[in-house]
Design an enzyme around this catalytic site. Structure first.
Site, PDB file in Angstrom:
ATOM      1  N   GLY A   3      64.555  26.378  36.387  1.00  0.00           N
ATOM      2  CA  GLY A   3      64.073  27.182  37.493  1.00  0.00           C
ATOM      3  C   GLY A   3      64.511  28.620  37.407  1.00  0.00           C
TER       4      GLY A   3
ATOM      5  N   ASP B 247      65.122  30.346  34.481  1.00  0.00           N
ATOM      6  CA  ASP B 247      64.377  30.985  33.391  1.00  0.00           C
ATOM      7  C   ASP B 247      63.192  30.092  33.049  1.00  0.00           C
ATOM      8  OD1 ASP B 247      63.557  32.567  31.316  1.00  0.00           O
ATOM      9  OD2 ASP B 247      65.258  32.137  30.004  1.00  0.00           O
TER      10      ASP B 247
ATOM     11  N   THR C  18      60.659  24.795  34.913  1.00  0.00           N
ATOM     12  CA  THR C  18      59.762  23.734  34.502  1.00  0.00           C
ATOM     13  C   THR C  18      58.482  24.324  33.895  1.00  0.00           C
ATOM     14  OG1 THR C  18      60.621  22.200  36.157  1.00  0.00           O
ATOM     15  CG2 THR C  18      58.402  21.772  35.355  1.00  0.00           C
TER      16      THR C  18
ATOM     17  N   ASN D 133      63.053  27.902  48.299  1.00  0.00           N
ATOM     18  CA  ASN D 133      61.931  28.294  47.446  1.00  0.00           C
ATOM     19  C   ASN D 133      60.791  27.291  47.596  1.00  0.00           C
ATOM     20  OD1 ASN D 133      61.059  26.831  44.739  1.00  0.00           O
ATOM     21  ND2 ASN D 133      63.245  26.357  45.054  1.00  0.00           N
ATOM     22  N   ARG D 134      59.599  27.793  47.444  1.00  0.00           N
ATOM     23  CA  ARG D 134      58.407  26.946  47.354  1.00  0.00           C
ATOM     24  C   ARG D 134      57.518  27.498  46.237  1.00  0.00           C
ATOM     25  NH1 ARG D 134      57.895  29.076  52.842  1.00  0.00           N
ATOM     26  NH2 ARG D 134      56.436  30.849  52.913  1.00  0.00           N
TER      27      ARG D 134
ATOM     28  N   PHE E 271      56.030  25.322  40.555  1.00  0.00           N
ATOM     29  CA  PHE E 271      55.883  25.250  39.091  1.00  0.00           C
ATOM     30  C   PHE E 271      55.078  26.433  38.546  1.00  0.00           C
ATOM     31  CE2 PHE E 271      56.371  20.338  38.416  1.00  0.00           C
ATOM     32  CZ  PHE E 271      57.723  20.448  38.714  1.00  0.00           C
TER      33      PHE E 271
ATOM     34  N   SER F 292      60.632  18.028  42.196  1.00  0.00           N
ATOM     35  CA  SER F 292      60.307  19.227  42.956  1.00  0.00           C
ATOM     36  C   SER F 292      59.560  18.851  44.236  1.00  0.00           C
ATOM     37  CB  SER F 292      59.438  20.176  42.137  1.00  0.00           C
ATOM     38  OG  SER F 292      58.960  21.232  42.956  1.00  0.00           O
TER      39      SER F 292
ATOM     40  N   ASN G   7      57.734  20.974  45.840  1.00  0.00           N
ATOM     41  CA  ASN G   7      56.731  22.018  46.053  1.00  0.00           C
ATOM     42  C   ASN G   7      55.396  21.771  45.373  1.00  0.00           C
ATOM     43  OD1 ASN G   7      58.565  23.594  47.607  1.00  0.00           O
ATOM     44  ND2 ASN G   7      59.592  24.191  45.700  1.00  0.00           N
ATOM     45  N   THR G   8      55.258  20.615  44.711  1.00  0.00           N
ATOM     46  CA  THR G   8      53.976  20.170  44.187  1.00  0.00           C
ATOM     47  C   THR G   8      53.614  18.900  44.939  1.00  0.00           C
ATOM     48  OG1 THR G   8      54.366  21.100  41.977  1.00  0.00           O
ATOM     49  CG2 THR G   8      52.715  19.351  42.159  1.00  0.00           C
TER      50      THR G   8
ATOM     51  N   LYS H  27      65.216  14.236  35.917  1.00  0.00           N
ATOM     52  CA  LYS H  27      65.724  14.984  37.067  1.00  0.00           C
ATOM     53  C   LYS H  27      65.150  14.389  38.341  1.00  0.00           C
ATOM     54  CE  LYS H  27      66.616  19.656  38.735  1.00  0.00           C
ATOM     55  NZ  LYS H  27      66.695  21.058  38.337  1.00  0.00           N
TER      56      LYS H  27
ATOM     57  N   ASN I  39      67.806  17.938  42.616  1.00  0.00           N
ATOM     58  CA  ASN I  39      67.039  19.160  42.794  1.00  0.00           C
ATOM     59  C   ASN I  39      67.296  19.702  44.194  1.00  0.00           C
ATOM     60  OD1 ASN I  39      64.933  21.153  42.569  1.00  0.00           O
ATOM     61  ND2 ASN I  39      63.825  19.795  41.186  1.00  0.00           N
ATOM     62  N   THR I  40      66.389  20.536  44.680  1.00  0.00           N
ATOM     63  CA  THR I  40      66.522  21.063  46.032  1.00  0.00           C
ATOM     64  C   THR I  40      66.215  19.966  47.054  1.00  0.00           C
ATOM     65  OG1 THR I  40      64.217  21.785  46.030  1.00  0.00           O
ATOM     66  CG2 THR I  40      65.883  23.380  45.312  1.00  0.00           C
TER      67      THR I  40
ATOM     68  N   GLY J 158      71.769  25.876  46.900  1.00  0.00           N
ATOM     69  CA  GLY J 158      72.960  26.668  47.161  1.00  0.00           C
ATOM     70  C   GLY J 158      74.006  25.919  47.951  1.00  0.00           C
TER      71      GLY J 158
END
Length: 341
Positions: free
Chosen positions: A60, A62, A83, A108-109, A112, A170, A172-173, A204, A233-234, A254
């Site tokens: 996430g 890089d 990813t 974050n959202r 990918f 994730s 966010n998908t 993951k 993950n988050t 965080g």
């Protein structure tokens, strides 16, 4: 990415600031990372790979593999890019990245967002490595067969990566986390393990799991021969938060994630019985926190959001502090401390 530049970076949009940080690291890496921090030698062997130290960069940070050499230069023992999806995709609409300064967290959202496998794999193949390189793969949002996307990603990344991670965690998908359960999980792992060749394969998983789901994932990973689980993950959960953007949709990372991430690590340690190596992620921002996760069962740790608040010197500080904590408690190496609590 200089810590001295943090006030300037915090004054601009979070996603733009992140992009500038990656550009700086890419530049440093291209000229030999003159600001590279020294890393204490704390080797750990996972899946037959010897990691120079147990502190890794989480996926996430890089996504497209632009700053690999620069991140190694900060002292990370491993760098995980991605990813990456088979086809480039823009991700979700902006704004989609929010700093929670009062909480030392991020929401974050992103969805990918990346330039696709082919471009990133070319960078990864050419990059200077000072440690272990992982490549994290996922599925395109509108893929008809998402498992086929993972299969293709693993097959393409395996010849270049030291290890490949399949990311089904994730939030966010839409629908992606459904692959963590039932026949979908078993089918995914079967096709991914067949595609990896001899390259180690990591999985993951999300921290938002119930006990029965944890047991199901643990059994499926063991049965499939997965080499390590990254936990996690988050989170889509929301502990009490003080920052103005706390109500934004997306995954929380965080410091606020640390208690949940630490508990899920313990849960997966119990569920796997030590049969699968565990990698801790979520809220790791100090040597003490990294050491606690190792003692709770993690062979390695990963961080990303911690860099936002701890600056580029954080990886080397964690490595230095880990060495001191191991010496304090009489451990000859990291592996002697794994799971001692």
């Amino acid at each position: 990415m200089s810590f001295a530049l943090r006030p300037l970076l915090f004054a601009i949009d979070a996603e733009r600031a992140h992009g500038l940080s990656i550009e700086m690291l890419a530049g440093w890496g291209a000229i030999g990372t003159p600001f590279a921090a020294a890393s204490t030698a704390l080797p750990v062997t996972v899946a037959g790979l010897t990691f120079p130290n147990p502190v890794g960069l989480a996926a996430g940070a890089d996504k497209d593999g632009r700053g690999i050499a620069g991140f190694f230069g900060l002292g990370f023992g491993s760098v995980e890019i991605g990813t990456l999806t088979p086809l480039p995709q823009p991700g979700n609409p902006e704004p989609r990245l929010f700093r929670l300064r009062a909480d030392r967290g991020v929401i974050n959202r992103m969805g990918f967002n990346n330039g696709g496998l082919a471009a990133a794999l070319a960078r990864a193949k050419a990059a200077k490595r000072r440690g272990i390189l992982g490549i994290n793969v996922g599925a395109n949002k509108h893929a008809v067969d998402r498992i086929a996307d993972y299969e293709a990603g693993v097959a393409a990344a395996a010849p270049i990566a030291d290890y490949v991670t399949i990311n089904i965690s994730s939030p966010n998908t839409p629908g992606l986390r459904d692959l963590q359960h039932g026949r979908a999980l078993v089918g995914l792992l079967a096709r991914a393990t067949a595609a990896r060749g001899a390259t180690p394969l990591f999985l993951k998983v999300a921290p938002d799991q119930e006990p029965t789901q944890i047991d199901e994932i643990a059994k499926a990973a063991i049965d499939a021969g997965i080499d390590a689980l990254i936990v996690g993950n988050t989170t889509v959960g929301r502990p009490p938060l003080a920052s103005p953007d706390a109500s934004e949709a997306g995954g929380l990372s965080g410091a606020p994630l640390a208690p949940l991430a630490a508990q899920r690590l313990r849960d997966f340690r119990s569920a796997t019985g030590g049969k699968v190596s565990l990698i801790a992620a979520g809220g790791i921002d100090s040597g003490a926190e990294a050491y606690a996760r190792i003692r709770a069962g993690a062979s390695l740790v990963q961080l990303y959001t911690g860099l936002v608040y701890g600056g580029p010197g954080l990886p080397s500080r964690i490595v230095h502090d880990l060495a001191a904590l191991l010496a304090r408690d009489g451990f000859a190496n990291v592996e002697d401390a794994i799971g001692r609590d």
